[in-house]
Design a protein around this motif. Structure first.
Motif, PDB file in Angstrom:
ATOM      1  N   ILE A 201      15.316  11.135  23.842  1.00 11.97           N
ATOM      2  CA  ILE A 201      15.051  10.680  22.472  1.00 11.97           C
ATOM      3  C   ILE A 201      15.888   9.442  22.153  1.00 11.97           C
ATOM      4  CG2 ILE A 201      15.314  11.297  20.046  1.00 11.97           C
ATOM      5  CD1 ILE A 201      14.545  14.140  20.792  1.00 11.97           C
ATOM      6  N   ALA A 202      17.158   9.438  22.591  1.00  7.56           N
ATOM      7  CA  ALA A 202      18.016   8.269  22.364  1.00  7.56           C
ATOM      8  C   ALA A 202      17.480   7.051  23.104  1.00  7.56           C
ATOM      9  CB  ALA A 202      19.439   8.582  22.814  1.00  7.56           C
ATOM     10  N   GLN A 203      16.980   7.250  24.331  1.00  5.92           N
ATOM     11  CA  GLN A 203      16.454   6.127  25.104  1.00  5.92           C
ATOM     12  C   GLN A 203      15.169   5.577  24.493  1.00  5.92           C
ATOM     13  OE1 GLN A 203      16.149   7.001  29.294  1.00  5.92           O
ATOM     14  NE2 GLN A 203      18.273   7.685  29.445  1.00  5.92           N
ATOM     15  N   ILE A 204      14.361   6.443  23.919  1.00  7.76           N
ATOM     16  CA  ILE A 204      13.149   5.974  23.243  1.00  7.76           C
ATOM     17  C   ILE A 204      13.506   5.070  22.071  1.00  7.76           C
ATOM     18  CG2 ILE A 204      11.181   6.719  21.846  1.00  7.76           C
ATOM     19  CD1 ILE A 204      11.034   9.225  23.599  1.00  7.76           C
ATOM     20  N   SER A 205      14.592   5.407  21.377  1.00  9.23           N
ATOM     21  CA  SER A 205      14.986   4.646  20.191  1.00  9.23           C
ATOM     22  C   SER A 205      15.827   3.423  20.517  1.00  9.23           C
ATOM     23  CB  SER A 205      15.765   5.553  19.236  1.00  9.23           C
ATOM     24  OG  SER A 205      14.987   6.658  18.832  1.00  9.23           O
ATOM     25  N   HIS A 206      16.706   3.526  21.518  1.00 15.97           N
ATOM     26  CA  HIS A 206      17.689   2.469  21.755  1.00 15.97           C
ATOM     27  C   HIS A 206      17.641   1.886  23.166  1.00 15.97           C
ATOM     28  CE1 HIS A 206      19.628   3.461  17.912  1.00 15.97           C
ATOM     29  NE2 HIS A 206      19.501   4.732  18.259  1.00 15.97           N
ATOM     30  N   GLY A 207      16.687   2.306  23.974  1.00 15.76           N
ATOM     31  CA  GLY A 207      16.635   1.803  25.334  1.00 15.76           C
ATOM     32  C   GLY A 207      17.495   2.628  26.273  1.00 15.76           C
ATOM     33  N   GLN A 208      17.496   2.250  27.525  1.00 14.95           N
ATOM     34  CA  GLN A 208      18.178   3.027  28.552  1.00 14.95           C
ATOM     35  C   GLN A 208      19.631   2.627  28.758  1.00 14.95           C
ATOM     36  OE1 GLN A 208      15.940   3.117  32.196  1.00 14.95           O
ATOM     37  NE2 GLN A 208      14.030   3.689  31.192  1.00 14.95           N
ATOM     38  N   GLU A 209      20.111   1.642  28.018  1.00 16.66           N
ATOM     39  CA  GLU A 209      21.497   1.216  28.173  1.00 16.66           C
ATOM     40  C   GLU A 209      22.432   2.221  27.517  1.00 16.66           C
ATOM     41  OE1 GLU A 209      22.442  -1.255  30.022  1.00 16.66           O
ATOM     42  OE2 GLU A 209      20.354  -1.751  30.469  1.00 16.66           O
ATOM     43  N   PRO A 210      23.659   2.404  28.069  1.00 13.12           N
ATOM     44  CA  PRO A 210      24.631   3.319  27.450  1.00 13.12           C
ATOM     45  C   PRO A 210      25.157   2.761  26.140  1.00 13.12           C
ATOM     46  CG  PRO A 210      25.608   2.173  29.315  1.00 13.12           C
ATOM     47  CD  PRO A 210      24.158   1.827  29.331  1.00 13.12           C
ATOM     48  N   ALA A 211      26.038   3.520  25.506  1.00 12.68           N
ATOM     49  CA  ALA A 211      26.540   3.141  24.178  1.00 12.68           C
ATOM     50  C   ALA A 211      27.244   1.789  24.199  1.00 12.68           C
ATOM     51  CB  ALA A 211      27.501   4.216  23.664  1.00 12.68           C
ATOM     52  N   PHE A 212      27.840   1.405  25.315  1.00  8.87           N
ATOM     53  CA  PHE A 212      28.461   0.098  25.436  1.00  8.87           C
ATOM     54  C   PHE A 212      28.273  -0.399  26.862  1.00  8.87           C
ATOM     55  CE2 PHE A 212      31.634   2.981  26.939  1.00  8.87           C
ATOM     56  CZ  PHE A 212      31.847   3.884  25.913  1.00  8.87           C
ATOM     57  N   GLN A 213      28.266  -1.708  27.003  1.00 13.68           N
ATOM     58  CA  GLN A 213      27.982  -2.331  28.288  1.00 13.68           C
ATOM     59  C   GLN A 213      29.215  -2.292  29.189  1.00 13.68           C
ATOM     60  OE1 GLN A 213      24.914  -3.441  29.211  1.00 13.68           O
ATOM     61  NE2 GLN A 213      24.225  -2.619  27.243  1.00 13.68           N
ATOM     62  N   ILE A 214      29.019  -1.833  30.411  1.00 10.53           N
ATOM     63  CA  ILE A 214      30.097  -1.751  31.390  1.00 10.53           C
ATOM     64  C   ILE A 214      29.845  -2.790  32.489  1.00 10.53           C
ATOM     65  CG2 ILE A 214      31.326  -0.275  33.018  1.00 10.53           C
ATOM     66  CD1 ILE A 214      31.582   0.729  30.209  1.00 10.53           C
ATOM     67  N   PRO A 215      30.779  -3.716  32.704  1.00 11.40           N
ATOM     68  CA  PRO A 215      30.576  -4.689  33.777  1.00 11.40           C
ATOM     69  C   PRO A 215      30.691  -4.024  35.151  1.00 11.40           C
ATOM     70  CG  PRO A 215      32.792  -4.899  32.865  1.00 11.40           C
ATOM     71  CD  PRO A 215      32.062  -3.907  31.992  1.00 11.40           C
ATOM     72  N   GLU A 216      30.185  -4.674  36.156  1.00 13.49           N
ATOM     73  CA  GLU A 216      30.299  -4.152  37.521  1.00 13.49           C
ATOM     74  C   GLU A 216      31.747  -4.307  37.978  1.00 13.49           C
ATOM     75  OE1 GLU A 216      27.519  -5.795  40.226  1.00 13.49           O
ATOM     76  OE2 GLU A 216      25.752  -5.238  39.038  1.00 13.49           O
ATOM     77  N   ILE A 217      32.395  -3.183  38.221  1.00 16.18           N
ATOM     78  CA  ILE A 217      33.806  -3.210  38.591  1.00 16.18           C
ATOM     79  C   ILE A 217      34.041  -2.246  39.733  1.00 16.18           C
ATOM     80  CG2 ILE A 217      34.791  -3.935  36.373  1.00 16.18           C
ATOM     81  CD1 ILE A 217      35.038  -1.075  35.579  1.00 16.18           C
ATOM     82  N   ALA A 218      35.081  -2.518  40.486  1.00 16.35           N
ATOM     83  CA  ALA A 218      35.476  -1.648  41.593  1.00 16.35           C
ATOM     84  C   ALA A 218      36.923  -1.951  41.950  1.00 16.35           C
ATOM     85  CB  ALA A 218      34.572  -1.851  42.801  1.00 16.35           C
ATOM     86  N   MET A 219      37.607  -0.973  42.509  1.00 16.79           N
ATOM     87  CA  MET A 219      38.989  -1.165  42.936  1.00 16.79           C
ATOM     88  C   MET A 219      38.995  -1.956  44.245  1.00 16.79           C
ATOM     89  SD  MET A 219      41.969   1.708  43.398  1.00 16.79           S
ATOM     90  CE  MET A 219      41.216   2.408  44.874  1.00 16.79           C
TER      91      MET A 219
END
Length: 589
Positions: free
Chosen positions: A206-224
């Motif tokens: 239901i959240a994805q229908i309303s707001h798209g498939q992105e999470p609540a905030f954008q996470i850049p591609e990161i790795a150790m």
């Protein structure tokens, strides 16, 4: 419908629970979307550039007016609702689940919806996820109450609503499941997993229908970049653990002023927020815009330090003073800010190539959430779903566990929810037997093999009654209902028939004297040999835990299970004994 409800009393009622999980996910998802709409739509109209959390671009006077106006409105709302009706948040959900069988009152949900919306719109330093959990749990619990479902299924519905709310807020369905079972229900069961997963997935859809498939905030591609960074990662966990302990301590200190009138406490919270916003306007609102900037290394180190100190102090204080908002969002932001500071520190002291600041920011988010909420597994799953990077799990596990252990063992701080409820009302170390019995309804063990009759009954009627092969006989005696085993009546009749046969056909060996004049034509069921049981009444929606409590309080060993079909109409649907319950929990499950 009655068959559906009776089936829910069993601990393994998966088909029924899956249906309820789907329904709970749909309702919760809709309620959370309405909550977000009420928060975001007005803000989008009057915020600078239409950005929902752009409090920083207001002038200082406007920001203070926002905060104080919101504080006044919330204070008026608090005076309208009675003390019991304004309890809200994740703490309240946990307390209602474990002490009240998951019955969530509607009025508290309305208060949470309106109060949290005003707090967030006016720029108070609170989050939306805590209120979302309360709204999801209330919505799902009300479904069960409306359908008059057994209490054990209400518990599952509360878990379903919690999972769907977290999933709809963050777009992290797996984290929703783990949060519901780790933080709220505090148990992992196979029967509980299936409906909660269904509810969480439904809420996320239901959240994805309303707001798209992105999470609540954008996470850049990161790795150790290197395993050599692990010692610094562990050190970051230690620092985060210290900050988590400080957050919990400030929160608990502010809750000690609960004896002060709520309007005075809210006024103090509003004034503190207004004063701190002069130094750091970023503390206003949920702060996910600042969190994204921190993840991308867009905030300078000196701003991060001031922002971190102000956010930690003000969020812990205003929530502790009673502001109706959540603390999950603030803990994530505080952890991100401190993680960003640690990232700058790592780059300053490390001579070789180091990981991006976003890595340490994300680790700080997870560690702070895991330490403050005592939910390390939920924090780890949240990181995994937000980043979609399995390689993040190793540093995340180290940071989260070091922070959790530092806060829990070194500083001896309990989970913030346990602190709020208090050790006298609730303990996170739930009694294993009570937990087992709360998961099962009385309909799963009660016997529906019974017949009702008056105290005096003719022998022919008794024979007809026993031909129906009941296990129990319920008879009315003055104002009390007495229960008799049918086997005792059958034994009495067989003895009577045996005496009559010997009288009609005497043998030379039988020299006993039979008084045939006293052979009963009418039987007094209170006088025949056998054990009579006094009873107490119990609603069919009760769990085995409630049944055992009722037996202990009444001093009886038998319960008559009633079904409330209409006001003043409560037919008996079954009989449950203490022995039934004891046999259940003595058998391995």
């Amino acid at each position: 419908m009655r068959k559906f409800v009776f089936g829910l009393g069993r601990v393994d009622a998966l088909p029924q629970l899956v249906v309820l999980g789907l329904l709970a996910g749909l309702v919760t998802g809709g309620v959370i979307e309405l909550f977000r709409f009420v928060i975001e739509q007005p803000a989008a109209l009057w915020m600078p550039d239409g950005l929902v959390e752009n409090f920083e671009d207001f002038d200082q006077t406007t920001r203070i007016i926002f905060i104080l106006t919101g504080t006044l409105l919330i204070g008026l709302l608090f005076t309208y609702f009675h003390d019991d009706k304004r309890k809200a948040g994740v703490t309240y959900v946990i307390e209602r689940l474990h002490n009240h069988q998951g019955y969530m009152p509607l009025q508290n949900g309305i208060f949470q919806f309106v109060g949290a919306a005003i707090a967030i719109i006016s720029g108070q330093s609170v989050g939306r996820e805590g209120p979302a959990v309360h709204l999801g749990a209330t919505s799902s619990s009300l479904i069960g109450q409306w359908l008059k479902l057994p209490n054990n299924s209400l518990r599952t519905l509360v878990g379903c609503g919690t999972a769907a709310a977290i999933a709809a807020s963050f777009n992290t369905p797996l984290a929703g499941v783990i949060f519901a079972m780790e933080v709220v229900m505090m148990e992992y069961t196979l029967a509980g997993f299936a409906p909660i997963i269904i509810a969480s997935v439904t809420g996320a859809v239901i959240a994805q229908i309303s707001h798209g498939q992105e999470p609540a905030f954008q996470i850049p591609e990161i790795a150790m970049r290197s395993l050599w960074e692990l010692p610094f990662v562990a050190f970051e966990g230690f620092v985060i653990g210290c900050a988590a302990a400080a957050f919990i301590y400030i929160y608990r200190f502010c809750t000690t002023f609960n004896h002060v009138h709520i309007f005075k406490r809210l006024t103090l919270a509003g004034l503190l927020t207004a004063l701190v916003s002069i130094v750091s306007p970023e503390i206003m609102g949920i702060g996910y815009d600042s969190l994204e900037q921190t993840l991308n290394g867009q905030i300078a180190i000196n701003t991060l330090i001031v922002f971190f100190i102000c956010k930690l102090l003000i969020s812990a204080a205003v929530i502790g003073l009673g502001m109706p908002g959540g603390l999950i969002g603030p803990t994530l932001l505080i952890g991100a800010l401190l993680g960003g500071i640690m990232g700058y520190l790592g780059q300053a002291i490390w001579s070789g190539p180091t990981s991006d600041i976003g890595l340490f920011t994300l680790l700080g988010m997870a560690a702070m959430m895991g330490a403050v909420l005592s939910a390390p597994l939920s924090a780890l799953i949240t990181v995994l779903e937000l980043t979609n990077a399995p390689g993040m799990m190793l540093p995340s596990m180290m940071t989260v566990m070091v922070a959790f252990l530092t806060c829990r063992i070194l500083f001896k701080q309990r989970t913030i929810f346990e602190s709020a409820i208090g050790s006298n009302e609730f303990s996170s170390q739930r009694d294993n037997l009570d937990t087992l019995l709360q998961r099962v309804g009385v309909t799963s063990l009660m016997s529906d093999s019974f017949q009702r009759c008056s105290r005096y009954i003719a022998e022919e009627q008794a024979t007809q009654l026993l031909s129906k092969q009941p296990q129990w006989i319920i008879l009315q005696s003055d104002e009390d209902q007495i229960v008799l085993r049918a086997a005792d009546l059958a034994h009495f009749l067989s003895e009577t028939v045996s005496v009559a046969d010997r009288t009609a056909h005497p043998t030379s060996d039988d020299d006993s004297t039979i008084d045939t004049d006293n052979m009963p034509n009418e039987i007094d069921l209170l006088s025949i040999p056998g054990v009579r049981y006094e009873t107490a009444a119990l609603d069919m929606r009760a769990s085995l835990s409630e049944a055992l409590t009722k037996l202990d309080q009444s001093g009886f060993d038998t319960l008559l299970v009633h079904h409330t079909s209409a006001p003043m109409i409560t037919p008996i649907v079954g009989i449950l004994t203490r022995n039934d319950i004891e046999n259940y929990y003595h058998v391995p499950h």
